[in-house]
Design an enzyme around this catalytic site. Structure first.
Site, PDB file in Angstrom:
ATOM      1  N   GLU A 110       0.632   0.286  -2.298  1.00 33.32           N
ATOM      2  CA  GLU A 110       0.254  -0.987  -1.875  1.00 33.32           C
ATOM      3  C   GLU A 110      -1.754  -0.663  -1.797  1.00 33.32           C
ATOM      4  O   GLU A 110      -1.485  -2.614  -2.101  1.00 33.32           O
ATOM      5  CB  GLU A 110       0.174  -1.027  -0.466  1.00 33.32           C
ATOM      6  CG  GLU A 110       1.902  -0.679  -0.205  1.00 33.32           C
ATOM      7  CD  GLU A 110       2.130  -1.097   1.793  1.00 33.32           C
ATOM      8  OE1 GLU A 110       2.708  -1.948   1.794  1.00 33.32           O
ATOM      9  OE2 GLU A 110       2.026   0.084   2.532  1.00 33.32           O
ATOM     10  N   GLU A 130       8.408   5.092   2.245  1.00 36.82           N
ATOM     11  CA  GLU A 130       8.405   5.380   3.780  1.00 36.82           C
ATOM     12  C   GLU A 130       9.280   4.655   4.146  1.00 36.82           C
ATOM     13  O   GLU A 130       9.104   5.538   5.507  1.00 36.82           O
ATOM     14  CB  GLU A 130       6.950   3.321   3.297  1.00 36.82           C
ATOM     15  CG  GLU A 130       6.119   3.761   4.268  1.00 36.82           C
ATOM     16  CD  GLU A 130       5.206   2.594   2.204  1.00 36.82           C
ATOM     17  OE1 GLU A 130       3.935   2.288   2.421  1.00 36.82           O
ATOM     18  OE2 GLU A 130       6.644   3.584   1.580  1.00 36.82           O
TER      19      GLU A 130
END
Length: 256
Positions: A110, A130
């Protein structure tokens, strides 16, 4: 000087910012996030800086959020007004290039996606794991990736949590340039130097126009994401995922 980040102006007009926590796989804790935010703020006001390159020390770019710091102290690597790692919500106004070697996982990916361009070595491991830890990739990837890749491909990437070959991301236009292992930083610095040689006002204006076309920088998208994801971060599953990572075992999720 802090050991968490390393800042050098190695070439005219180019600032090289390096996350310097190789012992922790360059994971982002609150200290690193704050240092990155201050570095970017300083670069905004410097006439000597026209382009930035972001890399990681040691064997990889970044493994994302420091899950040990999250499990022990609740650290999220967030900076008010700037988001995760001091960049996710408000990247620098000056062009920023990520140089990925080794790995860019979870929040590390990210972080790279928040940059304007990505240069990566062909053997780098990249992905959003995640969901395997009971968490949500809410550092901007779920907003940015659908702008760059077909939604079904993004769904597979994010919902499986598997790593994705750099060559695949290059084909989809997520990665700008692919290098041999060990060559990402040099290639990124060369790209940055070429951009820095151009007229600074024109370069800044060009990035500003292009950036404003992105949904990922609109406040409404981040607000809606927070409404959906905050209960997940506060869940027992999130704590279990972080504990399991710290204790090097498989997590036991209960959906609560």
């Amino acid at each position: 000087m802090s050991t968490s980040t390393d800042v050098r102006q190695e070439r005219p007009g180019v600032l090289h910012v390096r996350i310097n926590r190789p012992e922790a796989r360059n994971a982002i804790n609150d200290v690193v996030a704050g240092e990155l935010a201050r570095t970017f703020e300083s670069a905004e006001n410097s006439r000597e800086v026209r382009v930035l390159v972001l890399s990681g020390a040691g064997e990889g770019f970044s493994a994302g959020l420091d899950l040990k710091a999250f499990a022990d102290h609740g650290e999220t690597g967030e900076v008010p007004g700037r988001g995760f790692a001091g960049i996710a919500k408000r990247p620098p106004s000056k062009p920023l290039i990520a140089a990925i070697e080794g790995f860019a996982l979870a929040g590390g990916f990210e972080l790279a996606l928040a940059c304007d361009m990505i240069v990566a070595s062909r053997d780098a491991r990249v992905g959003l794991p995640e969901v395997k830890r009971g968490l949500v990739a809410d550092g901007g990837s779920l907003l940015r990736l659908p702008e760059r890749m077909p939604l079904p491909i993004v769904m597979e990437l994010a919902l499986l949590g598997h790593t994705v070959p750099v060559e695949t991301l290059h084909r989809w236009g997520v990665v700008n340039r692919v290098t041999e292992p060990g060559g990402a930083v040099t290639e990124a610095l060369e790209l940055a130097s070429a951009i820095a040689a151009n007229a600074p006002l024109a370069t800044a204006a060009t990035k500003q126009v292009l950036a404003h076309s992105s949904r990922a920088l609109h406040a409404a998208g981040w607000e809606e994401q927070a409404r959906i994801t905050q209960p997940v971060w506060a869940s027992e599953d999130a704590r279990e995922g972080a504990r399991a990572f710290k204790e090097k075992r498989d997590p036991v999720f209960r959906g609560s």
